[in-house]
Scaffold this motif. Structure first.
Motif, mmCIF file in Angstrom:
data_model
loop_
_atom_site.group_PDB
_atom_site.id
_atom_site.type_symbol
_atom_site.label_atom_id
_atom_site.label_comp_id
_atom_site.label_asym_id
_atom_site.label_seq_id
_atom_site.Cartn_x
_atom_site.Cartn_y
_atom_site.Cartn_z
ATOM 1 N N THR A 131 45.930 37.464 36.095
ATOM 2 C CA THR A 131 46.385 36.069 35.981
ATOM 3 C C THR A 131 45.396 35.265 35.149
ATOM 4 O O THR A 131 45.792 34.487 34.264
ATOM 5 N N ALA A 132 44.108 35.453 35.409
ATOM 6 C CA ALA A 132 43.078 34.736 34.638
ATOM 7 C C ALA A 132 43.139 35.103 33.166
ATOM 8 O O ALA A 132 43.003 34.240 32.289
ATOM 9 N N PHE A 133 43.356 36.365 32.875
ATOM 10 C CA PHE A 133 43.438 36.820 31.487
ATOM 11 C C PHE A 133 44.583 36.127 30.756
ATOM 12 O O PHE A 133 44.393 35.559 29.658
ATOM 13 N N TYR A 134 45.768 36.153 31.349
ATOM 14 C CA TYR A 134 46.924 35.581 30.645
ATOM 15 C C TYR A 134 46.854 34.059 30.558
ATOM 16 O O TYR A 134 47.194 33.473 29.516
ATOM 17 N N LEU A 135 46.396 33.398 31.626
ATOM 18 C CA LEU A 135 46.329 31.934 31.570
ATOM 19 C C LEU A 135 45.243 31.467 30.606
ATOM 20 O O LEU A 135 45.435 30.498 29.866
ATOM 21 N N VAL A 184 40.517 27.664 33.198
ATOM 22 C CA VAL A 184 40.569 28.564 34.354
ATOM 23 C C VAL A 184 39.183 28.754 34.960
ATOM 24 O O VAL A 184 38.209 29.008 34.248
ATOM 25 N N THR A 185 39.112 28.642 36.294
ATOM 26 C CA THR A 185 37.906 28.995 37.039
ATOM 27 C C THR A 185 38.273 30.067 38.053
ATOM 28 O O THR A 185 39.221 29.901 38.828
ATOM 29 N N ILE A 186 37.520 31.170 38.047
ATOM 30 C CA ILE A 186 37.790 32.308 38.928
ATOM 31 C C ILE A 186 36.690 32.382 39.974
ATOM 32 O O ILE A 186 35.501 32.348 39.643
ATOM 33 N N TYR A 187 37.086 32.504 41.238
ATOM 34 C CA TYR A 187 36.135 32.623 42.333
ATOM 35 C C TYR A 187 36.294 33.991 42.999
ATOM 36 O O TYR A 187 37.407 34.385 43.370
ATOM 37 N N ASP A 188 35.195 34.708 43.156
ATOM 38 C CA ASP A 188 35.232 35.972 43.891
ATOM 39 C C ASP A 188 33.816 36.362 44.267
ATOM 40 O O ASP A 188 32.975 36.580 43.393
ATOM 41 N N GLU A 189 33.542 36.450 45.566
ATOM 42 C CA GLU A 189 32.203 36.870 46.005
ATOM 43 C C GLU A 189 32.064 38.387 46.016
ATOM 44 O O GLU A 189 30.971 38.923 46.196
ATOM 45 N N ALA A 203 38.842 37.198 29.737
ATOM 46 C CA ALA A 203 39.103 35.834 30.205
ATOM 47 C C ALA A 203 37.900 34.929 29.957
ATOM 48 O O ALA A 203 38.054 33.793 29.489
ATOM 49 N N THR A 204 36.698 35.427 30.226
ATOM 50 C CA THR A 204 35.508 34.593 29.996
ATOM 51 C C THR A 204 35.287 34.351 28.508
ATOM 52 O O THR A 204 34.858 33.263 28.109
ATOM 53 N N SER A 205 35.613 35.343 27.689
ATOM 54 C CA SER A 205 35.489 35.111 26.245
ATOM 55 C C SER A 205 36.523 34.100 25.766
ATOM 56 O O SER A 205 36.337 33.448 24.738
ATOM 57 N N VAL A 259 33.586 32.084 35.715
ATOM 58 C CA VAL A 259 33.602 32.965 36.885
ATOM 59 C C VAL A 259 32.488 32.554 37.833
ATOM 60 O O VAL A 259 31.332 32.408 37.429
ATOM 61 N N SER A 260 32.845 32.367 39.112
ATOM 62 C CA SER A 260 31.872 32.035 40.150
ATOM 63 C C SER A 260 31.868 33.141 41.195
ATOM 64 O O SER A 260 32.925 33.573 41.655
ATOM 65 N N ASN A 261 30.677 33.610 41.581
ATOM 66 C CA ASN A 261 30.587 34.644 42.606
ATOM 67 C C ASN A 261 30.284 34.064 43.983
ATOM 68 O O ASN A 261 29.829 34.769 44.886
ATOM 69 N N LYS A 262 30.563 32.774 44.152
ATOM 70 C CA LYS A 262 30.342 32.127 45.441
ATOM 71 C C LYS A 262 31.607 32.158 46.294
ATOM 72 O O LYS A 262 32.718 32.166 45.778
ATOM 73 N N LYS A 263 31.437 32.194 47.598
ATOM 74 C CA LYS A 263 32.561 32.190 48.527
ATOM 75 C C LYS A 263 33.286 30.854 48.429
ATOM 76 O O LYS A 263 32.661 29.787 48.499
ATOM 77 N N ALA A 264 34.590 30.904 48.249
ATOM 78 C CA ALA A 264 35.376 29.687 48.029
ATOM 79 C C ALA A 264 36.234 29.358 49.248
ATOM 80 O O ALA A 264 36.798 30.248 49.887
ATOM 81 N N GLN A 265 36.313 28.059 49.533
ATOM 82 C CA GLN A 265 37.159 27.553 50.609
ATOM 83 C C GLN A 265 38.159 26.572 50.007
ATOM 84 O O GLN A 265 37.795 25.746 49.167
ATOM 85 N N LEU A 266 39.415 26.677 50.418
ATOM 86 C CA LEU A 266 40.449 25.780 49.900
ATOM 87 C C LEU A 266 40.593 24.569 50.811
ATOM 88 O O LEU A 266 40.666 24.700 52.035
ATOM 89 N N LEU A 267 40.644 23.388 50.188
ATOM 90 C CA LEU A 267 40.885 22.144 50.913
ATOM 91 C C LEU A 267 42.055 21.421 50.263
ATOM 92 O O LEU A 267 42.253 21.515 49.051
ATOM 93 N N PHE A 268 42.827 20.707 51.061
ATOM 94 C CA PHE A 268 43.912 19.901 50.505
ATOM 95 C C PHE A 268 43.393 18.519 50.132
ATOM 96 O O PHE A 268 42.535 17.946 50.811
ATOM 97 N N SER A 269 43.925 17.976 49.042
ATOM 98 C CA SER A 269 43.603 16.609 48.642
ATOM 99 C C SER A 269 44.844 15.746 48.811
ATOM 100 O O SER A 269 45.965 16.243 48.827
ATOM 101 N N THR A 270 44.654 14.453 48.911
ATOM 102 C CA THR A 270 45.786 13.550 49.142
ATOM 103 C C THR A 270 46.434 13.079 47.852
ATOM 104 O O THR A 270 47.493 12.464 47.870
ATOM 105 N N ASN A 271 45.830 13.379 46.713
ATOM 106 C CA ASN A 271 46.355 12.856 45.444
ATOM 107 C C ASN A 271 47.136 13.905 44.644
ATOM 108 O O ASN A 271 47.261 13.807 43.426
ATOM 109 N N GLY A 272 47.619 14.934 45.347
ATOM 110 C CA GLY A 272 48.417 15.940 44.654
ATOM 111 C C GLY A 272 47.615 17.041 44.012
ATOM 112 O O GLY A 272 48.176 17.894 43.320
#
Length: 376
Positions: free
Chosen positions: A19-23, A30-35, A166-168, A173-186
């Motif tokens: 997905t990252a490659f094609y987008l 694109v920002t990719i997160y994976d620890e 994708a990086t080129s 790319v971030s190797n940190k653990k990611a947490q998803l939060l909802f925002s109120t502005n969409g």
């Protein structure tokens, strides 16, 4: 032209990396997160040969067959020469069954499927001598079915190439653990070590770890983990042209260039998210394969890999937008066919994000059947 839409992809296995490659190729930010913990793709070596599966789920087969047919396109898009690639190569697949009658039955199924899937290639029932001629290590008195269109793929090398490209293209790319939060502005907020970043679109491609991300936000997620262990052996022969082998059982034999042979993988349903190597399981796996390739019993074990697959309760995958949450996409439940179906699922997610027609109907793989928002 640069598209300013900011997209977070959490998970850099086969779905997230593709997905990252094609987008990123299309100009998205694109920002990719994976620890990196337990990622199934990085531990996987795969056989791309869904046409010889006898699973009866027609929608699964349609997805897997479309995924197999998509691989040459993916390699071309990556500018990878598939005829000489260490990542993916069509070397053919040898399949054993318990009896000659079952081999003939499988051939009839494959011939019928080839009418819609010419990628299967030539189909031949091999005698024991012909089996040995194709792969000298095999010792069997059984006939087997050979499909010339079968291929091998190295999941680790493939995801590396996808992410490097994708990086080129400008992806981060971030190797940190990611947490998803909802925002109120969409928008959606991804938090890493207390640092927050907002995105207009999020793709959750975390496989078996989907409950960990969504359950704290009030979702019920029908996903369970399955541990898979794989071993790499080293032999003296040159193995780059050898076909992949599917014995009558779960342990496949996948030759790669330069004398490397992958054996596996285990299917361990009671180990949760455990990622430790179990020597007893590896020894049993080696003994299984030695029944058809006795010389491998004394081969040098170069490496063991462990990953965690994601399964739904009915063993079907799902992907698409989470109902009620615009621009929040998800894919999971791919099980042991992730390397076959992952790239085409990623391509479909990309098509959804870009408002393009999809290669398969997303309604056949409904997210709503597996991900539910709980009411208070």
């Amino acid at each position: 032209m640069t598209n300013k839409q900011s997209i977070a992809i959490i998970g850099a296995g086969i779905v997230g990396a593709t997905t990252a490659f094609y987008l990123s190729t299309a100009g998205y930010d694109v920002t990719i997160y994976d620890e990196g913990t337990g990622q199934a793709t990085s531990a996987a070596a795969g056989i791309i040969c869904p046409w010889l599966s006898q699973r009866r789920n027609k929608k699964w087969y349609q997805l897997a067959a479309t995924g197999a047919a998509f691989y040459p396109t993916l390699l071309r898009d990556l500018k990878e020469d598939s005829t000489h690639s260490d990542i993916y190569r069509q070397v053919g697949t040898i399949v054993f069954k318990k009896s000659p009658e079952l081999v003939s039955k499988l051939e009839k199924i494959a011939l019928k499927r080839r009418e819609l899937a010419p990628e299967i290639g030539e189909l031949t029932i091999l005698s024991p001598d012909e089996v040995k001629a194709k792969l000298p290590l095999l010792v069997s008195n059984q006939s087997a079915l050979f499909a010339s269109g079968g291929a091998r793929v190295d999941g680790s090398l493939l995801t590396k190439k996808l992410l490097d490209t994708a990086t080129s293209n400008g992806a981060t790319v971030s190797n940190k653990k990611a947490q998803l939060l909802f925002s109120t502005n969409g928008t959606y907020t991804v938090s890493t070590s207390g640092k927050n970043q907002e995105f207009s679109t999020v793709v959750l491609a975390v496989g078996a770890w989907l409950p960990e991300i969504l359950e704290p936000l009030g979702f019920s997620v029908d996903i369970r983990p399955q541990k898979g262990q794989l071993i790499y052996l080293e032999v003296e022969e040159e193995t780059k042209d050898w076909p992949v082998v599917m014995p009558d059982g779960e342990k496949d034999l996948i030759p790669f260039p330069n004398g490397r042979i992958a054996i596996g993988a285990t299917h361990e349903n009671d180990e949760g998210y455990d990622l430790t190597v179990n020597q007893e399981k590896l020894a049993a796996m080696l003994a299984d394969v030695a029944s058809v390739a006795p010389s491998l019993a004394t081969a040098i074990i170069k490496e063991a890999r462990v990953g965690t697959r994601a399964y739904t309760s009915d063993f079907a995958p799902f992907f698409g937008e989470i109902p009620g949450y615009p621009n929040l996409y998800v894919a999971s439940g791919l099980g042991s066919s992730g390397l076959t179906s992952g790239p085409i699922i990623a391509r479909i997610l990309t098509q959804l994000i870009m408002n393009e027609p999809t290669d398969l109907p997303v309604s056949d793989y409904p997210v709503a059947s597996y991900v539910h928002k709980l009411t208070n």
